[in-house]
Design a protein around this motif. Structure first.
Motif, mmCIF file in Angstrom:
data_model
loop_
_atom_site.group_PDB
_atom_site.id
_atom_site.type_symbol
_atom_site.label_atom_id
_atom_site.label_comp_id
_atom_site.label_asym_id
_atom_site.label_seq_id
_atom_site.Cartn_x
_atom_site.Cartn_y
_atom_site.Cartn_z
ATOM 1 N N MET A 93 1.057 -1.539 -0.339
ATOM 2 C CA MET A 93 0.124 0.043 0.144
ATOM 3 C C MET A 93 1.151 0.715 -0.119
ATOM 4 O O MET A 93 1.806 1.121 0.553
ATOM 5 C CB MET A 93 -0.688 0.140 1.059
ATOM 6 N N THR A 94 0.700 2.481 -0.185
ATOM 7 C CA THR A 94 1.228 3.452 -0.362
ATOM 8 C C THR A 94 1.500 4.549 1.087
ATOM 9 O O THR A 94 -0.199 3.627 1.874
ATOM 10 C CB THR A 94 0.716 4.430 -1.951
ATOM 11 N N ASP A 97 -2.486 5.281 0.717
ATOM 12 C CA ASP A 97 -3.658 4.115 1.613
ATOM 13 C C ASP A 97 -3.791 4.479 2.807
ATOM 14 O O ASP A 97 -4.468 3.668 3.426
ATOM 15 C CB ASP A 97 -3.095 3.072 -0.003
ATOM 16 N N VAL A 98 -2.540 4.159 2.736
ATOM 17 C CA VAL A 98 -2.282 3.427 4.942
ATOM 18 C C VAL A 98 -3.344 4.419 6.099
ATOM 19 O O VAL A 98 -4.190 4.464 6.326
ATOM 20 C CB VAL A 98 -0.826 3.446 5.465
ATOM 21 N N THR A 100 -5.190 7.161 4.710
ATOM 22 C CA THR A 100 -6.732 6.785 4.174
ATOM 23 C C THR A 100 -7.305 5.840 5.052
ATOM 24 O O THR A 100 -8.216 5.937 5.582
ATOM 25 C CB THR A 100 -7.183 6.575 2.906
ATOM 26 N N THR A 101 -6.907 4.340 5.131
ATOM 27 C CA THR A 101 -7.601 3.796 5.956
ATOM 28 C C THR A 101 -7.818 4.014 7.351
ATOM 29 O O THR A 101 -9.133 4.503 8.012
ATOM 30 C CB THR A 101 -6.936 1.895 5.957
ATOM 31 N N ALA A 102 -7.113 5.036 7.634
ATOM 32 C CA ALA A 102 -6.825 5.677 8.763
ATOM 33 C C ALA A 102 -8.061 6.282 9.117
ATOM 34 O O ALA A 102 -8.600 6.269 10.276
ATOM 35 C CB ALA A 102 -5.701 6.036 9.513
ATOM 36 N N LEU A 104 -10.619 6.316 7.634
ATOM 37 C CA LEU A 104 -11.522 5.648 7.046
ATOM 38 C C LEU A 104 -13.145 5.714 8.569
ATOM 39 O O LEU A 104 -14.170 5.672 8.506
ATOM 40 C CB LEU A 104 -12.279 4.362 6.648
ATOM 41 N N THR A 105 -11.886 5.683 9.314
ATOM 42 C CA THR A 105 -12.483 5.317 11.209
ATOM 43 C C THR A 105 -13.798 6.777 11.287
ATOM 44 O O THR A 105 -14.520 5.886 11.673
ATOM 45 C CB THR A 105 -11.853 4.827 12.219
ATOM 46 N N MET A 109 -15.184 7.285 2.155
ATOM 47 C CA MET A 109 -14.263 7.311 1.107
ATOM 48 C C MET A 109 -14.165 8.162 0.383
ATOM 49 O O MET A 109 -12.521 9.267 0.280
ATOM 50 C CB MET A 109 -15.059 6.377 0.410
ATOM 51 N N ARG A 110 -14.714 9.385 0.481
ATOM 52 C CA ARG A 110 -13.757 10.211 -0.929
ATOM 53 C C ARG A 110 -13.741 11.470 0.130
ATOM 54 O O ARG A 110 -12.396 11.831 -0.216
ATOM 55 C CB ARG A 110 -14.874 11.597 -1.609
ATOM 56 N N ILE A 113 -9.958 10.131 1.699
ATOM 57 C CA ILE A 113 -8.867 10.594 1.072
ATOM 58 C C ILE A 113 -7.924 12.170 1.444
ATOM 59 O O ILE A 113 -7.168 12.025 0.951
ATOM 60 C CB ILE A 113 -8.867 10.403 -0.575
ATOM 61 N N LYS A 148 -0.739 8.940 10.408
ATOM 62 C CA LYS A 148 -2.059 7.706 10.881
ATOM 63 C C LYS A 148 -2.787 8.196 12.346
ATOM 64 O O LYS A 148 -4.283 8.231 12.275
ATOM 65 C CB LYS A 148 -1.499 6.358 11.075
ATOM 66 N N THR A 152 -7.109 9.879 12.529
ATOM 67 C CA THR A 152 -8.148 8.822 13.076
ATOM 68 C C THR A 152 -8.543 10.465 13.790
ATOM 69 O O THR A 152 -9.885 9.899 14.815
ATOM 70 C CB THR A 152 -7.353 8.128 13.922
#
Lengths: 239, 331
Positions: A93-94, A97-98, A100-102, A104-105, A109-110, A113, A148, A152
């Motif tokens: 993952m870039t 990406d990493v 973004t996942t954090a 997302l908590t 989605m949009r 990012i 990260k 969150t």
């Protein structure tokens, strides 16, 4: 009642007592430093507070509720976030990406990012969104851990040696970020070996040695404390 | 959902490819239409497996179980209980989904490592094939013969050759689209972090159990639906084909050769390897038995050695080089 209350935490690994009845409190909005020699149990302590390691006994109360048995991801959603001493890598993952996942908590989605890109910019990783974490320098990896955390929207973060391995010059960036986060009301508990950094950031300190709390107080009190000096330098040379 | 998904949905390349594929039955002989239909079955299967195996990085060998439920069970429901195959498709998919959830839960509850997960899923697959071969309701070892496909759509019939091709084309397209959708949604991000580092994923708020189960359920249900469609195409429900772990191995192989975890990787792998295997067998199978396997094996090994991450990343690199360094920025 304090924001984060650690009471009588004991953790055994087989016969080894990694933590022995450790208690301390963290007030909302403060920066608490935790120091102690290698192997004192600091990372285990963070593991217990963040839900990764169940304690053998004792209790942790966060924001008025016991969090023993609550999974790490649920704690993150309740605003309790931790960074890792050993920087966690994601092979495929870039950095974007990493982070973004954090993000997302708490975000769809949009938005996530965009928010992740902002977090990377804020820690000074702008332009490195499409690199994989493994290709980053150690300093950038540590900054990624902070990004990260930021993504969150935490209320309390546990920072495990985010300065370790950095030169004094390189610590400037993380220090500024931590100070800024704290100014915004984020409570910070940090384990750190780099003494000048923790002396400067922490308002209060807790010292741990052989799994026990041996002292607490302001940084000035701590460096004068004979028990702390003994723990770091040994009380007698024959020990 | 990220914009890329809607871009795919409105992409002329995507619809153009589908349209060209759809006229193939009018151009090609029935032999090649059969090979393409078979390739599409594996596109659909490899793409559905990719959700668990590629994105979440869990090498599941249980997928023959889901394919087997979708095929053998829905066939048995029709033949033994007279249940319409559309309904059978739904029932089988639900059962597969539940089984998938159970397997994912077991994996989480007992903190299985990668190897244990592979072995546990293989054990499930073996149990499935033993149950099918030993239970007359499911046709036992001799299998089940479906009624002739007369093209009655309401009875899940598509009229043989051409109809089956279009049905498989639609199903394969849906499976690939589900891949695109997942990779562009939060689920895709969660699965990729879980694959790369479970502990770190949890530390940034990812609920491991929930998303492992979600991935497995989607994957199992898709595989089951493809199984039902496949058995309708074959007409004969052969347990040694449909619920044998060998079919999973083939799927894993296609997905790996094409590009694990990528939306189009498994599809690419199946589209290249299935026709290659069939044509080699057709040309060489009778002259020197076994030779086609030998050549096929050499091709697969070469691909894995040259580009361990699969053909899709290789093609992307070549494409970027061909387009010039100006656009080769993205890793």
């Amino acid at each position: 009642m304090a924001f984060l209350e650690v009471s009588n935490i004991t953790r055994r690994f087989g016969g080894l007592v990694a933590l022995n009845a450790v208690s301390f409190e963290v007030e909302k909005g403060e920066i608490l430093g935790i120091i102690g020699p290698n192997g004192a149990g600091k990372t285990t302590l963070f593991g217990v507070i963040s839900g990764f390691i169940p304690p053998s006994s004792g209790n942790v109360v966060y924001d008025g509720e016991s969090i023993i048995g609550v999974s790490p991801d649920r704690l993150v959603r309740r605003g309790l976030m931790r960074s890792f001493q050993i920087v966690q890598s994601f092979a495929d993952m870039t950095t974007l990406d990493v982070v973004t996942t954090a993000a997302l908590t708490r975000r769809p989605m949009r938005e996530a990012i965009d928010y992740a890109a902002q977090a990377l910019l804020r820690v000074g990783l702008g332009g490195k969104e499409h690199k994989t974490p493994a290709t980053l320098s150690l300093q950038d990896k540590k900054l990624l851990e902070l990004a990260k955390c930021i993504a969150t929207d935490p209320r309390c973060i546990l920072l495990d040696e985010v300065m370790a391995g950095l030169t004094m010059a390189e610590t400037a960036a993380p220090i500024a970020i931590i100070e800024e986060l704290n100014k915004q009301g984020v409570t910070i508990v940090m384990v750190e070996h780099v003494m000048p950094v923790i002396m400067r950031l922490a308002q209060r300190m807790v010292v741990i040695n052989f799994g026990e709390k041996i002292a607490q107080g302001t940084p000035d009190e701590i460096i004068k404390d004979q028990r702390v000096v003994d723990a770091y330098f040994g009380d007698h040379l024959d020990a | 959902m990220r914009e890329e998904f809607y871009k795919t949905l409105s992409s002329p390349i995507w619809w153009g490819t589908l349209a060209i594929a759809a006229i193939m039955p009018f151009v090609l002989s029935s032999y090649y239409v059969h090979i393409l239909t078979l390739a599409l079955v594996y596109v659909a299967l490899a793409s559905s497996w990719n959700i668990v195996g590629g994105m979440a990085g869990q090498i599941s060998l249980a997928h023959s179980l889901f394919i087997g439920i979708g095929s053998m069970f829905s066939a048995a429901l029709l033949l033994k209980l007279g249940i319409n195959m559309w309904l059978g498709l739904v029932i089988s998919a639900v059962i597969s989904g539940i089984l998938g959830a159970v397997i994912a839960w077991i994996d989480f509850r007992f903190q299985l490592g990668h190897l244990s997960f592979v072995l546990i899923t293989l054990a499930f697959a073996e149990m499935g094939s033993i149950v099918v071969e030993g239970w007359d309701f499911l046709g036992g070892a001799s299998g089940l013969l479906l009624p002739k496909d007369t093209g009655n759509f309401l009875a899940f019939q598509f009229g043989g050759g051409h109809g089956a091709f279009w049905m498989m084309l639609g199903l394969a397209a849906i499976c690939v689209l589900v891949n695109v959708a997942i990779l562009n949604s939060p689920l895709g991000y969660y699965l990729r972090t879980i694959r790369d580092n479970e502990k770190a994923a949890q530390a940034i708020g990812v609920n491991i159990l929930r998303y492992k189960i979600t991935a497995m359920v989607i994957s199992a249900m898709l595989a089951s639906v493809v199984g039902t469609a496949y058995v309708r195409y074959l007409t004969f429900a052969d347990p040694y084909l449909l619920i044998s772990p060998v079919i999973t191995i083939e799927i894993v192989l296609f997905a790996t050769v094409g590009g694990l975890g990528r939306a189009y990787g498994p599809a690419l792998g199946a589209l290249l390897l299935v026709p290659l295997g069939e044509i080699l067998r057709g040309k060489l199978g009778s002259t020197l038995p076994g030779l086609h396997y030998f050549i096929y094996g050499i091709v697969v090994i070469s691909v894995i050695l040259v580009t361990p991450r699969g053909l899709l990343p290789l093609f992307e690199r070549l494409w970027a080089r061909w387009r010039g360094p100006a656009v080769a920025g993205k890793s």
